[in-house]
Design a protein around this motif. Structure first.
Motif, PDB file in Angstrom:
ATOM      1  N   LYS A  74      39.877  41.159  26.709  1.00 28.73           N
ATOM      2  CA  LYS A  74      40.785  40.010  26.688  1.00 28.73           C
ATOM      3  C   LYS A  74      41.430  39.848  25.316  1.00 28.73           C
ATOM      4  O   LYS A  74      42.628  39.603  25.217  1.00 28.73           O
ATOM      5  CB  LYS A  74      40.011  38.745  27.071  1.00 28.73           C
ATOM      6  CG  LYS A  74      40.885  37.521  27.197  1.00 28.73           C
ATOM      7  CD  LYS A  74      40.092  36.327  27.654  1.00 28.73           C
ATOM      8  CE  LYS A  74      39.374  35.741  26.458  1.00 28.73           C
ATOM      9  NZ  LYS A  74      38.727  34.462  26.726  1.00 28.73           N
TER      10      LYS A  74
ATOM     11  N   ARG B 121      51.433  41.353  30.896  1.00 33.86           N
ATOM     12  CA  ARG B 121      52.395  40.488  31.568  1.00 33.86           C
ATOM     13  C   ARG B 121      51.821  39.660  32.712  1.00 33.86           C
ATOM     14  O   ARG B 121      52.314  38.588  33.009  1.00 33.86           O
ATOM     15  CB  ARG B 121      53.566  41.315  32.077  1.00 33.86           C
ATOM     16  CG  ARG B 121      54.374  41.912  30.954  1.00 33.86           C
ATOM     17  CD  ARG B 121      55.518  42.742  31.500  1.00 33.86           C
ATOM     18  NE  ARG B 121      56.211  43.395  30.420  1.00 33.86           N
ATOM     19  CZ  ARG B 121      57.311  42.922  29.865  1.00 33.86           C
ATOM     20  NH1 ARG B 121      57.827  41.796  30.284  1.00 33.86           N
ATOM     21  NH2 ARG B 121      57.887  43.578  28.885  1.00 33.86           N
ATOM     22  N   ASN B 122      50.797  40.172  33.379  1.00 33.24           N
ATOM     23  CA  ASN B 122      50.261  39.402  34.493  1.00 33.24           C
ATOM     24  C   ASN B 122      48.783  39.736  34.719  1.00 33.24           C
ATOM     25  O   ASN B 122      48.239  40.649  34.103  1.00 33.24           O
ATOM     26  CB  ASN B 122      51.075  39.634  35.769  1.00 33.24           C
ATOM     27  CG  ASN B 122      51.118  41.088  36.168  1.00 33.24           C
ATOM     28  OD1 ASN B 122      50.130  41.808  36.057  1.00 33.24           O
ATOM     29  ND2 ASN B 122      52.274  41.534  36.640  1.00 33.24           N
ATOM     30  N   LEU B 123      48.164  38.997  35.606  1.00 37.99           N
ATOM     31  CA  LEU B 123      46.737  39.153  35.872  1.00 37.99           C
ATOM     32  C   LEU B 123      46.431  40.524  36.470  1.00 37.99           C
ATOM     33  O   LEU B 123      45.398  41.123  36.162  1.00 37.99           O
ATOM     34  CB  LEU B 123      46.241  38.051  36.805  1.00 37.99           C
ATOM     35  CG  LEU B 123      44.756  38.079  37.131  1.00 37.99           C
ATOM     36  CD1 LEU B 123      43.917  37.918  35.876  1.00 37.99           C
ATOM     37  CD2 LEU B 123      44.421  36.995  38.128  1.00 37.99           C
ATOM     38  N   ARG B 124      47.306  41.052  37.286  1.00 40.37           N
ATOM     39  CA  ARG B 124      47.067  42.374  37.892  1.00 40.37           C
ATOM     40  C   ARG B 124      46.945  43.451  36.811  1.00 40.37           C
ATOM     41  O   ARG B 124      46.072  44.319  36.892  1.00 40.37           O
ATOM     42  CB  ARG B 124      48.190  42.725  38.880  1.00 40.37           C
ATOM     43  CG  ARG B 124      47.980  44.021  39.599  1.00 40.37           C
ATOM     44  CD  ARG B 124      46.804  43.936  40.559  1.00 40.37           C
ATOM     45  NE  ARG B 124      46.576  45.245  41.133  1.00 40.37           N
ATOM     46  CZ  ARG B 124      45.407  45.785  41.360  1.00 40.37           C
ATOM     47  NH1 ARG B 124      44.312  45.103  41.114  1.00 40.37           N
ATOM     48  NH2 ARG B 124      45.292  46.978  41.868  1.00 40.37           N
ATOM     49  N   ASN B 125      47.804  43.413  35.804  1.00 41.73           N
ATOM     50  CA  ASN B 125      47.705  44.373  34.708  1.00 41.73           C
ATOM     51  C   ASN B 125      46.373  44.233  33.981  1.00 41.73           C
ATOM     52  O   ASN B 125      45.772  45.222  33.581  1.00 41.73           O
ATOM     53  CB  ASN B 125      48.857  44.191  33.719  1.00 41.73           C
ATOM     54  CG  ASN B 125      50.177  44.662  34.290  1.00 41.73           C
ATOM     55  OD1 ASN B 125      50.227  45.306  35.331  1.00 41.73           O
ATOM     56  ND2 ASN B 125      51.253  44.313  33.611  1.00 41.73           N
TER      57      ASN B 125
ATOM     58  N   GLU C 201      43.557  43.140  35.329  1.00 45.38           N
ATOM     59  CA  GLU C 201      42.522  43.675  36.219  1.00 45.38           C
ATOM     60  C   GLU C 201      42.466  45.204  36.146  1.00 45.38           C
ATOM     61  O   GLU C 201      41.393  45.795  36.064  1.00 45.38           O
ATOM     62  CB  GLU C 201      42.782  43.247  37.662  1.00 45.38           C
ATOM     63  CG  GLU C 201      42.557  41.779  37.911  1.00 45.38           C
ATOM     64  CD  GLU C 201      43.011  41.353  39.293  1.00 45.38           C
ATOM     65  OE1 GLU C 201      43.688  42.139  40.001  1.00 45.38           O
ATOM     66  OE2 GLU C 201      42.693  40.220  39.678  1.00 45.38           O
TER      67      GLU C 201
END
Length: 78
Positions: free
Chosen positions: A50, A57-61, A63
């Motif tokens: 983190k 850019r987003n949560l998927r990246n 993950e």
């Protein structure tokens, strides 16, 4: 242990309450020698990721990067 906790209650109120709250886990460690070290290690790796991942850019990246970091830690840590 419980006798000591009763004697210590007036002097170490917060500590005694904490020990009482976690008594099952404390006894479990001494009976089975199990710890939550694995979970703490996972949390530490995710916190490190983190801190290194600001700017994703987003949560998927995040993950995807977490999964890659978990499976290939030396390559991504460099």
């Amino acid at each position: 242990m419980t006798d000591w906790l009763k004697k210590a209650q007036p002097y170490y109120k917060k500590s005694v309450e904490t020990i009482k709250r976690w008594l099952g886990e404390i006894v479990g460690y001494f009976e089975e020698r199990t710890t939550n070290g694995i979970v703490e290690g996972i949390n530490t790796k995710l916190k490190l990721l983190k801190r290194c991942g600001f700017g994703l850019r987003n949560l998927r990246n995040f993950e995807i990067r977490a999964l890659l970091f978990w499976h290939f830690p030396k390559k991504l840590a460099q």
